[in-house]
Enzyme design. Structure first.
Site, PDB file in Angstrom:
ATOM      1  N   LYS A  61       0.827  -1.225  -0.193  1.00 47.63           N
ATOM      2  CA  LYS A  61       0.023   0.088  -0.037  1.00 47.63           C
ATOM      3  C   LYS A  61       0.929   1.171  -0.127  1.00 47.63           C
ATOM      4  CE  LYS A  61      -1.989  -1.309   3.935  1.00 47.63           C
ATOM      5  NZ  LYS A  61      -1.404  -2.542   4.101  1.00 47.63           N
TER       6      LYS A  61
ATOM      7  N   ARG B 132      -9.701   0.804   8.478  1.00 46.49           N
ATOM      8  CA  ARG B 132      -9.316  -0.437   9.147  1.00 46.49           C
ATOM      9  C   ARG B 132     -10.516  -1.280   9.841  1.00 46.49           C
ATOM     10  NH1 ARG B 132      -3.463   0.369   8.934  1.00 46.49           N
ATOM     11  NH2 ARG B 132      -2.290  -1.541   9.194  1.00 46.49           N
TER      12      ARG B 132
ATOM     13  N   ARG C 117      11.876  -5.335   5.020  1.00 47.12           N
ATOM     14  CA  ARG C 117      11.678  -3.688   4.560  1.00 47.12           C
ATOM     15  C   ARG C 117      12.637  -2.939   5.335  1.00 47.12           C
ATOM     16  NH1 ARG C 117       5.795  -1.853   5.292  1.00 47.12           N
ATOM     17  NH2 ARG C 117       5.831  -2.837   7.406  1.00 47.12           N
TER      18      ARG C 117
ATOM     19  N   ARG D 241      11.066  -0.696  10.830  1.00 47.88           N
ATOM     20  CA  ARG D 241      10.040  -0.617  12.286  1.00 47.88           C
ATOM     21  C   ARG D 241      10.042  -1.464  13.228  1.00 47.88           C
ATOM     22  NH1 ARG D 241       4.702   0.144   8.228  1.00 47.88           N
ATOM     23  NH2 ARG D 241       3.847  -1.153   9.978  1.00 47.88           N
TER      24      ARG D 241
ATOM     25  N   ARG E 261      -0.794  -8.690  13.642  1.00 42.77           N
ATOM     26  CA  ARG E 261      -1.113  -7.512  12.856  1.00 42.77           C
ATOM     27  C   ARG E 261      -2.150  -8.279  11.490  1.00 42.77           C
ATOM     28  NH1 ARG E 261       4.514  -5.109  10.852  1.00 42.77           N
ATOM     29  NH2 ARG E 261       3.280  -4.185   9.442  1.00 42.77           N
TER      30      ARG E 261
HETATM   31  P1  AP5 Z   1       4.917  -1.687   1.884  1.00 41.98           P
HETATM   32  O1  AP5 Z   1       4.385  -0.794   0.598  1.00 41.98           O
HETATM   33  O2  AP5 Z   1       5.619  -1.053   3.053  1.00 41.98           O
HETATM   34  O3  AP5 Z   1       3.564  -2.390   2.522  1.00 41.98           O
HETATM   35  P2  AP5 Z   1       2.322  -1.837   3.291  1.00 41.98           P
HETATM   36  O4  AP5 Z   1       1.022  -2.641   2.704  1.00 41.98           O
HETATM   37  O5  AP5 Z   1       2.460  -0.364   3.147  1.00 41.98           O
HETATM   38  O6  AP5 Z   1       2.571  -2.443   4.477  1.00 41.98           O
HETATM   39  P3  AP5 Z   1       2.444  -1.876   6.032  1.00 41.98           P
HETATM   40  O7  AP5 Z   1       3.308  -2.800   6.864  1.00 41.98           O
HETATM   41  O8  AP5 Z   1       2.936  -0.524   6.216  1.00 41.98           O
HETATM   42  O9  AP5 Z   1       1.081  -1.841   6.226  1.00 41.98           O
HETATM   43  P4  AP5 Z   1       0.493  -2.050   7.571  1.00 41.98           P
HETATM   44  O10 AP5 Z   1      -0.746  -1.805   7.250  1.00 41.98           O
HETATM   45  O11 AP5 Z   1       0.832  -2.972   8.508  1.00 41.98           O
HETATM   46  O12 AP5 Z   1       1.037  -0.730   8.669  1.00 41.98           O
HETATM   47  P5  AP5 Z   1       0.706   0.767   8.744  1.00 41.98           P
HETATM   48  O13 AP5 Z   1       1.880   1.510   9.002  1.00 41.98           O
HETATM   49  O14 AP5 Z   1      -0.603   0.972   8.039  1.00 41.98           O
HETATM   50  O15 AP5 Z   1       5.696  -3.003   1.500  1.00 41.98           O
HETATM   51  C1  AP5 Z   1       6.246  -3.781   2.092  1.00 41.98           C
HETATM   52  C2  AP5 Z   1       7.515  -4.284   1.580  1.00 41.98           C
HETATM   53  O16 AP5 Z   1       7.516  -5.124   0.430  1.00 41.98           O
HETATM   54  C3  AP5 Z   1       8.577  -3.269   1.438  1.00 41.98           C
HETATM   55  O17 AP5 Z   1      10.069  -3.201   1.788  1.00 41.98           O
HETATM   56  C4  AP5 Z   1       8.346  -2.812  -0.430  1.00 41.98           C
HETATM   57  O18 AP5 Z   1       9.512  -2.437  -0.850  1.00 41.98           O
HETATM   58  C5  AP5 Z   1       8.085  -4.468  -0.471  1.00 41.98           C
HETATM   59  N1  AP5 Z   1       7.085  -4.423  -1.600  1.00 41.98           N
HETATM   60  C6  AP5 Z   1       6.140  -3.738  -2.233  1.00 41.98           C
HETATM   61  N2  AP5 Z   1       5.429  -4.054  -3.443  1.00 41.98           N
HETATM   62  C7  AP5 Z   1       6.050  -5.130  -3.783  1.00 41.98           C
HETATM   63  C8  AP5 Z   1       5.928  -6.046  -4.840  1.00 41.98           C
HETATM   64  N3  AP5 Z   1       4.890  -5.897  -5.585  1.00 41.98           N
HETATM   65  N4  AP5 Z   1       6.840  -6.868  -4.993  1.00 41.98           N
HETATM   66  C9  AP5 Z   1       7.956  -7.065  -4.190  1.00 41.98           C
HETATM   67  N5  AP5 Z   1       8.038  -6.312  -2.944  1.00 41.98           N
HETATM   68  C10 AP5 Z   1       7.301  -5.410  -2.846  1.00 41.98           C
HETATM   69  O19 AP5 Z   1       0.180   0.548  10.313  1.00 41.98           O
HETATM   70  C11 AP5 Z   1       1.159   0.254  11.374  1.00 41.98           C
HETATM   71  C12 AP5 Z   1       0.394   0.047  12.815  1.00 41.98           C
HETATM   72  O20 AP5 Z   1      -0.223   1.361  13.084  1.00 41.98           O
HETATM   73  C13 AP5 Z   1      -0.895  -0.899  12.567  1.00 41.98           C
HETATM   74  O21 AP5 Z   1      -0.513  -2.418  13.238  1.00 41.98           O
HETATM   75  C14 AP5 Z   1      -1.883  -0.320  13.842  1.00 41.98           C
HETATM   76  O22 AP5 Z   1      -1.280  -0.440  15.231  1.00 41.98           O
HETATM   77  C15 AP5 Z   1      -1.493   1.143  13.634  1.00 41.98           C
HETATM   78  N6  AP5 Z   1      -2.696   1.613  12.770  1.00 41.98           N
HETATM   79  C16 AP5 Z   1      -2.367   2.172  11.391  1.00 41.98           C
HETATM   80  N7  AP5 Z   1      -3.684   2.749  11.001  1.00 41.98           N
HETATM   81  C17 AP5 Z   1      -4.578   2.427  11.936  1.00 41.98           C
HETATM   82  C18 AP5 Z   1      -5.959   2.377  11.731  1.00 41.98           C
HETATM   83  N8  AP5 Z   1      -6.897   3.030  10.744  1.00 41.98           N
HETATM   84  N9  AP5 Z   1      -6.761   1.939  12.774  1.00 41.98           N
HETATM   85  C19 AP5 Z   1      -6.036   1.306  13.920  1.00 41.98           C
HETATM   86  N10 AP5 Z   1      -4.649   1.228  14.127  1.00 41.98           N
HETATM   87  C20 AP5 Z   1      -4.022   1.647  13.045  1.00 41.98           C
END
Ligand code: AP5
Length: 216
Positions: free
Chosen positions: A14, A88, A127, A161, A172
């Site tokens: 994402k 979410r 990552r 992270r 997660r």
């Molecule tokens: P990346 O693009 O970083 O993936 P992502 O989907 O953004 O993954 P996240 O881990 O950031 O998502 P998340 O939802 O767990 O975290 P968030 O920060 O929102 O890609 C991942 C890796 O793969 C990278 O190294 C990239 O280079 C590689 N890659 C990407 N595409 C690829 C491809 N096509 N092929 C090969 N490799 C590829 O949330 C973190 C925490 O915050 C949550 O756990 C929660 O505690 C809190 N939080 C955030 N939002 C909320 C909410 N709305 N409600 C409640 N709690 C929340």
């Protein structure tokens, strides 16, 4: 002006695709994960409260994240929003609908990025991100050109992270399947859902997302 949600489990890509859309189209990325990490590192009271929850991979309360989005929506004006990691839960999805209504805006598409759980462990554990500009890298699929130096801004502040480990990832994923995956049906019923293959190469995923966005 298009407003879209990128929906998918941790590691689906994402953040990677949101950053490309910001560069290509001048859209505004609203990542609740990034906002919460900023709050964590600011040392604020809210940051202290959310740090423990995030590090073990649980979800922060709806009240906090809806408040963060409300603030950003009110202060931003641009070529559309990319909601990354929000909503979410079903209450967050309802709240987003109400916020957009209030602003006289609509949600155009929800792009579900489908991936295989087995691929997520490799993606998450490899990552790292630039602490200065936020560019996302991967040890294998997207290393920096010069070891230890960000390709985009030249910073050497490359970070991993606290929640990018196998235990937190299991939690997660559990949160995703219990609380977030019902949004797939929710947005399908609203006629907004489009699905792309998140396991494809990064450029192919970008092409698939562009197709969804440019559909008349
Ligand atoms: P990346 O693009 O970083 O993936 P992502 O989907 O953004 O993954 P996240 O881990 O950031 O998502 P998340 O939802 O767990 O975290 P968030 O920060 O929102 O890609 C991942 C890796 O793969 C990278 O190294 C990239 O280079 C590689 N890659 C990407 N595409 C690829 C491809 N096509 N092929 C090969 N490799 C590829 O949330 C973190 C925490 O915050 C949550 O756990 C929660 O505690 C809190 N939080 C955030 N939002 C909320 C909410 N709305 N409600 C409640 N709690 C929340």
């Amino acid at each position: 002006m298009l407003n879209i949600i990128l929906l998918g489990p941790p590691g689906a890509g994402k953040g990677t695709q949101a950053k490309r859309l910001v560069e290509e189209r001048g859209m505004i990325q609203l990542s609740t994960g990034d906002m919460l990490r900023e709050a964590k590192s600011s040392g604020s009271e809210m940051g202290r409260r959310v740090a423990e929850v995030m590090d073990r991979g649980a979800l922060v309360t709806d009240e906090i994240v809806i408040g963060l989005i409300e603030e950003r929506l009110a202060g931003s004006d641009g070529a559309g929003f990319i909601f990354d990691g929000f909503p979410r839960t079903l209450p967050q999805a309802d709240a987003l609908g109400q916020l957009l209504d209030r602003l006289g805006q609509k949600l155009d598409a929800v792009v579900e990025m489908q991936v295989d759980d087995a691929a997520l462990v490799a993606r998450i554990t490899g990552r790292f991100t630039c602490g200065s500009c936020g560019e996302v890298y991967h040890d294998v699929t997207k290393p920096t050109k010069v070891r230890g130096v960000c390709d985009v801004c030249g910073s050497t502040d490359l970070k991993r992270r606290a929640d990018d480990n196998e235990d937190a990832l299991k939690q997660r994923l559990m949160e995703y399947y219990k609380k977030t995956s019902p949004l797939i049906g929710y947005y399908y019923a609203k006629g907004k859902l489009a699905t792309v293959d998140g396991l494809a190469e990064m450029d192919e995923v970008s092409v698939a997302i562009r197709k969804v966005l440019d559909k008349p």
